[in-house]
Design an enzyme around this catalytic site. Structure first.
Site, PDB file in Angstrom:
ATOM      1  N   GLN A 196      83.263 -29.320 -68.351  1.00 55.60           N
ATOM      2  CA  GLN A 196      82.684 -27.996 -68.082  1.00 55.60           C
ATOM      3  C   GLN A 196      82.980 -27.520 -66.667  1.00 55.60           C
ATOM      4  O   GLN A 196      82.939 -26.332 -66.384  1.00 55.60           O
ATOM      5  CB  GLN A 196      81.161 -28.040 -68.300  1.00 55.60           C
ATOM      6  CG  GLN A 196      80.748 -28.344 -69.720  1.00 55.60           C
ATOM      7  CD  GLN A 196      81.039 -27.204 -70.683  1.00 55.60           C
ATOM      8  OE1 GLN A 196      81.242 -26.052 -70.272  1.00 55.60           O
ATOM      9  NE2 GLN A 196      81.072 -27.509 -71.966  1.00 55.60           N
ATOM     10  N   SER A 210      89.258 -31.366 -71.076  1.00 54.69           N
ATOM     11  CA  SER A 210      89.521 -30.890 -72.428  1.00 54.69           C
ATOM     12  C   SER A 210      90.284 -29.571 -72.365  1.00 54.69           C
ATOM     13  O   SER A 210      90.006 -28.742 -71.492  1.00 54.69           O
ATOM     14  CB  SER A 210      88.185 -30.691 -73.141  1.00 54.69           C
ATOM     15  OG  SER A 210      88.378 -29.958 -74.310  1.00 54.69           O
ATOM     16  N   THR A 261     101.840 -40.189 -82.068  1.00 52.85           N
ATOM     17  CA  THR A 261     102.825 -39.199 -81.633  1.00 52.85           C
ATOM     18  C   THR A 261     102.129 -38.119 -80.816  1.00 52.85           C
ATOM     19  O   THR A 261     101.084 -37.600 -81.221  1.00 52.85           O
ATOM     20  CB  THR A 261     103.530 -38.580 -82.854  1.00 52.85           C
ATOM     21  OG1 THR A 261     104.233 -39.615 -83.511  1.00 52.85           O
ATOM     22  CG2 THR A 261     104.492 -37.475 -82.444  1.00 52.85           C
ATOM     23  N   CYS A 263      77.123 -28.741 -80.632  1.00 57.79           N
ATOM     24  CA  CYS A 263      77.092 -29.993 -81.399  1.00 57.79           C
ATOM     25  C   CYS A 263      75.670 -30.308 -81.838  1.00 57.79           C
ATOM     26  O   CYS A 263      75.455 -30.938 -82.857  1.00 57.79           O
ATOM     27  CB  CYS A 263      77.601 -31.170 -80.590  1.00 57.79           C
ATOM     28  SG  CYS A 263      78.692 -30.739 -79.268  1.00 57.79           S
TER      29      CYS A 263
END
Lengths: 391, 122
Positions: A191, A211, A249, A333
Site C-alpha cells: 500500500q 504488488s 514460467t 478480502c
C-alpha cells in the site's frame, strides 16, 4: 445519461495505466517467447525481464539480482516467512522466533499462525495503539536471542497508517552486529509504494513485498526483494526459473507491466492529500457521531476510514454503490468472512464500531467534484440507515 | 452478491421504523456479525395486525427484516410461529451462504416477539 461512477477503492486495486497497458501488449502475442527458451524469441523475452528488473531496482535502490518476481504480494509475503523458516530448519535445525504486528495483512498473519500451530516457530504479535501504530519500545522488548524475522507492514491497507519503518530498520541495523544471528527485517510495502520512499537501504530493509495492481499495474504479478546474502528456501519448486528460487514460467507481460507501473510512480502527494483532507473535514463536519479510524498524521495521503454510529459498513457501501460511488468495508478480502476486521479490533474498536467502518481510498483520477458529490450523498445515506436501525 | 429482490427490500424496506403503542417489542442480536434486530407487533383477535422493524446491520439483515414483517403481517400467531428461515430466503429468491444466518435472526426475532406476547397475556 449513464450514472456517474466514482471509484474510491484504490487500496483494493487500481486501473492499469494506459501507458502500462501499451507496454504489456506486445508480450502477449508478438514477443511471446518463453524466457527459458534459448532461441531468439525466448531471449527477447528474457532480456525484457532483465530490463524490467533493472527498472525496479532503481525504484527500490537495490541490485537488480535482489528482485524476484512472484504471482503477487501474497506469494511474496508467504515466501519470506516459509522460505526463511524452512531454510533455518534445514541449516540450523531451529524453530525461530518471529515478530509481527496485529494489523498485518492476512498474507503475513496466516502463514505465521499456521507455522505457530505446527510448532515450527515462536511468535510475538505486537499490538498497535489506538492510532494504529506499532511502538518501537514494544518491539525492542519483544526481540529475543532467537528472533530471526521481524515483519512490519509499511502502511496499512484499511486505515492507511504508516509504521516507523526506517526507525525499526535503524534499530535492527544497530542490534545485528552484536548478535550471533542477524534479524531479517521484512516489510509488506504494497500500500505504501505509490506514496512513500521505498529505498530499501534507507529504510534498513532486508526484504520487501510489492504488488503490481496497487500501483496502476496488472494483477497477478508482484515481487519479493531479498537482500543479497539472505538465503530463503523456494516456496514454489519446479523448473528453476529466477535463478532457482522461484520456479514457473515468468509472467512476462505482467512483469513488464509491473516494471513500467513502478517506474511511473510519482510520489507527488500534495494534491491527493488536499482531496483526502477535504473528504475527512467534510464528513466530520456534515455527519454527527462519526469517528476517523487510525492516525490522522501518520497516514497515507489517499486513505480515509470512518465508523458511523448506528449504520453498518456493508449497508453504507452498497447504498453508495447504488449511487455510483465505489468504496469498501475494511479490506475487500474481509468480505469473505463475517467477523469484523482484525485491524479495527486491534485499534480497540468495539464490534459495533468495527462493523460500522467504511474505507475511502482516493487515486489518480479522483477530482474535487467527486468529493463534493460524495459529501452531498453520504449524509442522507447515513441518516436513512440510522432511521432503519433506530439508533 | 445480492439479487434484485434483496436489494429492493434494502432500498425500500417495508414496515420500517417504530410502531406506536405496540403490544410487544422483541430484540435479538448476533454478537459475531454485530446485527441487532428489533420487532414491534400489535395483535388483534390472535392475529398480527401490525408489525414493524428496526435493524442495525448489513443489507441481508435489513432485507430479511423487511421480508419477515411482510410474511407475518395478517397471519395468526400460530401461523406466524411456523415461518422458517427457508421461507424468508425462498421469498427473497436467494442469499449468499454467509448471510443465511440473517434470515435465521429474523425468524428468531419474530418467534421471540410472539412468545413474549403470549407470556404477557397469560
Amino acid at each position: 445519461m449513464a450514472q456517474k461512477q466514482i471509484y474510491l477503492d484504490h487500496a483494493a486495486t487500481t486501473p492499469v495505466a494506459p501507458a502500462v497497458f501499451r507496454k504489456m501488449q506486445p508480450y502477449f502475442n508478438q514477443k511471446y517467447g518463453n524466457p527459458s527458451s534459448i532461441h531468439g524469441l525466448g531471449q527477447t523475452a528474457a532480456q525484457a525481464i532483465e530490463k524490467a528488473r533493472q527498472q525496479i531496482a532503481v525504484f527500490l535502490n537495490c541490485l537488480s539480482e535482489e528482485i524476484h518476481f512472484t504471482a503477487g504480494a501474497t506469494e511474496s509475503d508467504n515466501w519470506i516467512i516459509w522460505g526463511l523458516v524452512e531454510k533455518l530448519r534445514f541449516q540450523e535445525s531451529i524453530n525461530p522466533h518471529i515478530i509481527t504486528s496485529a494489523i498485518e495483512h492476512k498474507a503475513i498473519l496466516e502463514p505465521c499462525q499456521v507455522l505457530l500451530k505446527k510448532g515450527l516457530i515462536r511468535l510475538t504479535i505486537l499490538p498497535v495503539n489506538s492510532n494504529g501504530l506499532v511502538s518501537l519500545e514494544d518491539l525492542k522488548k519483544a526481540i529475543k536471542k532467537d528472533t530471526r524475522l521481524v515483519s512490519i507492514m509499511y502502511a496499512n491497507s484499511e486505515i492507511g497508517t504508516i509504521q516507523p519503518i526506517s526507525q525499526i530498520g535503524q534499530l535492527i541495523k544497530k542490534l545485528n552486529p552484536k548478535r550471533k544471528h542477524p534479524i531479517i527485517f521484512h516489510s509488506d510495502a504494497v500500500q505504501a509504494a505509490n506514496y512513500l520512499d521505498c529505498s530499501v537501504d534507507k529504510l534498513g530493509l532486508d526484504s520487501l513485498s510489492l504488488s503490481g495492481h496497487k500501483v496502476y499495474g496488472p494483477k497477478g504479478v508482484g515481487l519479493l526483494y531479498v537482500k543479497k546474502g539472505v538465503k530463503l528456501s523456494p516456496l514454489i519448486r519446479g523448473g528453476g526459473q529466477e535463478k532457482g528460487v522461484r520456479s514457473g514460467t515468468e509472467n512476462v507481460p505482467g512483469i513488464i507491466g509491473l516494471a513500467e507501473a513502478v517506474s511511473r510512480i510519482n510520489q507527488n502527494n500534495k494534491e491527493l492529500k488536499k482531496l483526502r483532507d477535504k473528504l475527512i473535514t467534510g464528513v466530520l463536519r456534515d455527519i454527527n457521531q462519526v469517528e476517523l479510524n487510525g492516525s490522522f498524521k501518520d497516514r497515507l495521503p489517499n486513505n480515509a476510514n470512518f465508523s458511523f454510529k448506528g449504520a453498518e459498513g456493508e449497508s453504507i457501501v452498497l447504498s453508495l454503490s447504488a449511487k455510483g460511488v465505489f468504496t469498501s468495508t475494511g479490506s475487500a478480502c474481509a468480505s469473505h468472512s463475517l467477523s469484523p476486521s482484525h485491524v479495527m479490533l486491534a485499534l480497540g474498536l468495539s464490534h459495533e464500531q468495527a462493523h460500522a467502518s467504511v474505507r475511502f481510498t482516493l487515486g489518480q483520477q479522483t477530482t474535487s467534484q467527486d468529493i463534493d458529490y460524495l459529501l452531498k450523498i453520504l449524509p442522507g445515506i447515513i441518516a436513512r440507515l440510522r432511521k432503519i436501525s433506530g439508533r | 452478491m445480492y439479487n434484485k429482490k434483496v436489494l429492493d427490500h434494502f432500498q425500500k424496506p417495508k414496515n420500517m421504523g417504530k410502531l406506536k403503542n405496540p403490544d410487544v417489542v422483541a430484540e435479538v442480536g448476533n454478537m459475531q456479525c454485530g446485527d441487532i434486530m428489533r420487532l414491534y407487533i400489535k395483535v388483534k383477535d390472535d392475529k398480527i395486525k401490525d408489525i414493524s422493524f428496526e435493524t442495525m446491520g448489513c443489507v441481508a439483515a435489513i432485507s430479511t427484516s423487511s421480508m419477515i414483517t411482510e410474511l407475518a403481517k395478517g397471519k395468526t400467531l400460530a401461523q406466524a410461529s411456523k415461518i422458517t428461515f427457508q421461507d424468508v430466503v425462498g421469498e427473497l429468491g436467494e442469499l449468499p451462504p454467509v448471510k443465511m444466518h440473517c434470515a435465521d435472526l429474523a425468524v428468531k426475532a419474530l418467534r421471540k416477539a410472539i412468545k413474549k406476547y403470549q407470556g404477557n397475556k397469560d
